[in-house]
Structures are given as C-alpha cells and as structure tokens.
Design an enzyme around this catalytic site. Sequence first.
Site, mmCIF file in Angstrom:
data_model
loop_
_atom_site.group_PDB
_atom_site.id
_atom_site.type_symbol
_atom_site.label_atom_id
_atom_site.label_comp_id
_atom_site.label_asym_id
_atom_site.label_seq_id
_atom_site.Cartn_x
_atom_site.Cartn_y
_atom_site.Cartn_z
ATOM 1 N N HIS A 108 0.793 -1.234 0.000
ATOM 2 C CA HIS A 108 0.000 0.000 0.000
ATOM 3 C C HIS A 108 0.828 1.288 0.000
ATOM 4 O O HIS A 108 0.276 2.376 -0.153
ATOM 5 C CB HIS A 108 -0.996 -0.023 1.170
ATOM 6 N N ASP A 131 -9.798 -0.161 4.214
ATOM 7 C CA ASP A 131 -8.618 -0.808 4.795
ATOM 8 C C ASP A 131 -8.923 -1.206 6.243
ATOM 9 O O ASP A 131 -9.747 -0.567 6.909
ATOM 10 C CB ASP A 131 -7.472 0.238 4.792
ATOM 11 N N HIS A 133 -6.505 -0.893 8.200
ATOM 12 C CA HIS A 133 -5.505 0.001 8.792
ATOM 13 C C HIS A 133 -5.677 1.422 8.273
ATOM 14 O O HIS A 133 -6.154 1.619 7.150
ATOM 15 C CB HIS A 133 -4.095 -0.488 8.425
ATOM 16 N N ASP A 135 -3.031 3.531 7.828
ATOM 17 C CA ASP A 135 -1.843 3.846 7.017
ATOM 18 C C ASP A 135 -1.504 5.333 7.061
ATOM 19 O O ASP A 135 -1.102 5.929 6.059
ATOM 20 C CB ASP A 135 -2.038 3.370 5.558
ATOM 21 N N HIS A 148 4.344 1.188 4.039
ATOM 22 C CA HIS A 148 2.931 0.934 3.665
ATOM 23 C C HIS A 148 1.973 1.337 4.793
ATOM 24 O O HIS A 148 0.769 1.458 4.556
ATOM 25 C CB HIS A 148 2.688 -0.521 3.224
ATOM 26 N N ASP A 235 -7.479 -1.650 0.018
ATOM 27 C CA ASP A 235 -6.526 -2.630 0.570
ATOM 28 C C ASP A 235 -7.336 -3.897 0.832
ATOM 29 O O ASP A 235 -8.327 -3.873 1.573
ATOM 30 C CB ASP A 235 -5.957 -2.067 1.878
ATOM 31 N N ASP A 237 -6.980 -6.260 2.634
ATOM 32 C CA ASP A 237 -7.100 -6.691 4.040
ATOM 33 C C ASP A 237 -8.275 -6.013 4.763
ATOM 34 O O ASP A 237 -8.562 -6.321 5.920
ATOM 35 C CB ASP A 237 -5.786 -6.561 4.806
ATOM 36 N N GLU A 280 -2.178 -5.017 -1.778
ATOM 37 C CA GLU A 280 -1.864 -5.984 -0.717
ATOM 38 C C GLU A 280 -2.354 -7.410 -0.979
ATOM 39 O O GLU A 280 -2.476 -8.205 -0.053
ATOM 40 C CB GLU A 280 -2.346 -5.489 0.660
#
Length: 311
Positions: A108, A131, A133, A135, A148, A235, A237, A280
């Site tokens: 990412h 995401d 996260h 980031d 990332h 992303d 994830d 990702e």
Amino acid sequence: MSVQNKFLKQKSVGVIGVPFSGGQPRDGVDQGPLKIIEFGLLDQLKELDWQVKFDGHRDYSLMQPASDPPVGKLLNARYVSAVTESVASSVSAHLKEGSLALTLGGDHSIALGTVSGTMAVHPDAGLIWVDAHADINTPETTESGNIHGCPVSFLLGIAGQLKEFGWVKPCLTPDRLVYIGLRDVDAGEKKILREHGIKAFSMHEVDKYGISKVVEMAIEHVSPNRSRPIHLSFDVDALDPTVAPSTGTPVRGGLTFREGHYICEAIHETGCLVSMDLMEVNPSLEDDQAVFQTVTIGCSLVRCAMGETLL
Ligand SMILES: NC(=[NH2+])NCCC[C@H](N)C(=O)O
Ligand SMILES: [Mn+2]
Ligand SMILES: [Mn+2]
C-alpha cells in the site's frame, strides 16, 4: 442500468501493474499484479465494454538503490520514493488522456504514488480509503518503519520534510479523506485522526449503520452531491481474512464478501470514480485455495467498481 462517468472523456482504463513489495517486509506481494492479470482481469474489463490499455508490469527492481539505510525509522525510503514517483506519473498520464487509472499492487505504500498522480490532474478529488488500517503513521509515529503504514501522512503533508521524499506534494486535505473498514489503528494514528478531524467508519460503524448507510455517508463526505472526482484505494485486508486470506497483515473482524463488493458498486454508481488501487494481494501467503479466493475477489471488486452489476 449503466452509469455515465462524469469525469472521464471515454470509457477507457489505463492499467498499471506495480510488482513492488518494498513498503513492507513480506515477499510475494510483488506477485499480486501478475496473478491478477493472469487470472484474466483485462479480458473481464473488456467484456464490460472498457477499452483497456495495459502498461505492462514494469520492473521496478531496477530502481532499487545500491544502498538504502533507514531514514530515521523508515525502511527502504529511497526505493519507495523512486517507485512511487514513477507510479504517480503513470497514473497522471492516463488521467490526462481522460481515462480511468487502475493500479494493481503491490503493497500500500504505492498509494503515495497513485494518489499524488490523481491529485496532480484532479486537485479536488476525494479519497476513499478502504482498509483494516489507517496507514497514516508519520516517520515519527511508525512503530514498524514499514512505509505501507504511512502513505496518508505524506499525502496530507503531516509527515514532515524528508529530502528522500522531496517530490511529494501535500495534495490531500483532511476534509477530502474518508476511511471504511478500520479495526487495527495504532495509538499514534488514532491521535492523528482525532486531531485532524478525519472522517472514519470503522467496523464498529459498519455494524451500527450497515454498509449502505456508511458508504452513502462516506461518498457524501468526499464528494458532496457527487461534485468531486473520487479515488478509491482498496486494501484487500479490509475484507475479513476468511474472505480474502492471502494478504500480509490480516486482521479478523473485517468486511464480508458482499460488504466489500457493495462499496465498489456504490462508488461506481456515483459516476465519479477516476482512479482505483487494489493493494496488498499476496499470492505467496496461505494455500492455493486461499490464493485463488483472494485473487478472484480482487478481480470482482475491480469489476464492480467499473460497472459490473448483479442484474
Ligand atoms: N497497508 C497495510 N497493510 N498497512 C499495515 C500497517 C500496520 C501498522 N499500522 C504499521 O504502521 O506498520
Ligand atoms: Mn491494511
Ligand atoms: Mn493499507
């Protein structure tokens, strides 16, 4: 029903494969774009009536400096900077021609390039970041040193001045950023989100309001009355690991298969999407079945964002 895009000159897409993993430590995420293309994404987009221009998988390894010692805590800073600068110009080139830009990662950190490239052509674009996260670590707050986990702070101009990232312009403002799917946010990141008043719909809000309301609020935030172009940075994830297992930093309690697709469908319906990242996907993690599942979903997310409908 097909939706007319307000910001593209023609129904064409520039596809940029970025086989790069330098923003994090796990090998294999650089194979993501190759697998996604191998799986047939380009033909799938042609079937949706897109004119497809594929840049090919560039060999970014040629950009790796002979020596790249840590910059403070940041790892591979020079390498990440060189690759993302090049990605930014690829994205801009497609957008300037009036095409949509689709970037396949890779980790990412690449979004540092894709979002910069989008904002260079559409300076008022809104960014929807899907995401687990945020980031948004700065060089100061990052615990891992993995870039990332940091691209958003660079884009907002809150990362401080690093000469290694001299090309990066603060091109994003907090009011044009929204998150969906968050559930693993570092303490330093929570502070940044709060201090800058950044709109974020974590999994808690997804549970509370349901995905359709969340997406509606997210879109309205970054593109009021569908007035601004939209960059979607997805992303994989963000999805629950049972749905998309082959990724480097899985976090349980994520989006369902349908919630992930709904986000993409609703963004398509705005007619404002100009740029999309799919990041990702790591085909070297988990077994063949898991890889197949993750790559398949990656392709279908992109198709939904680009107009595939269930009926
Ligand atoms: N793009 C991602 N998967 N990012 C994960 C970031 C994890 C953690 N917050 C970090 O800064 O390292
Ligand atoms: Mn993530
Ligand atoms: Mn991410």
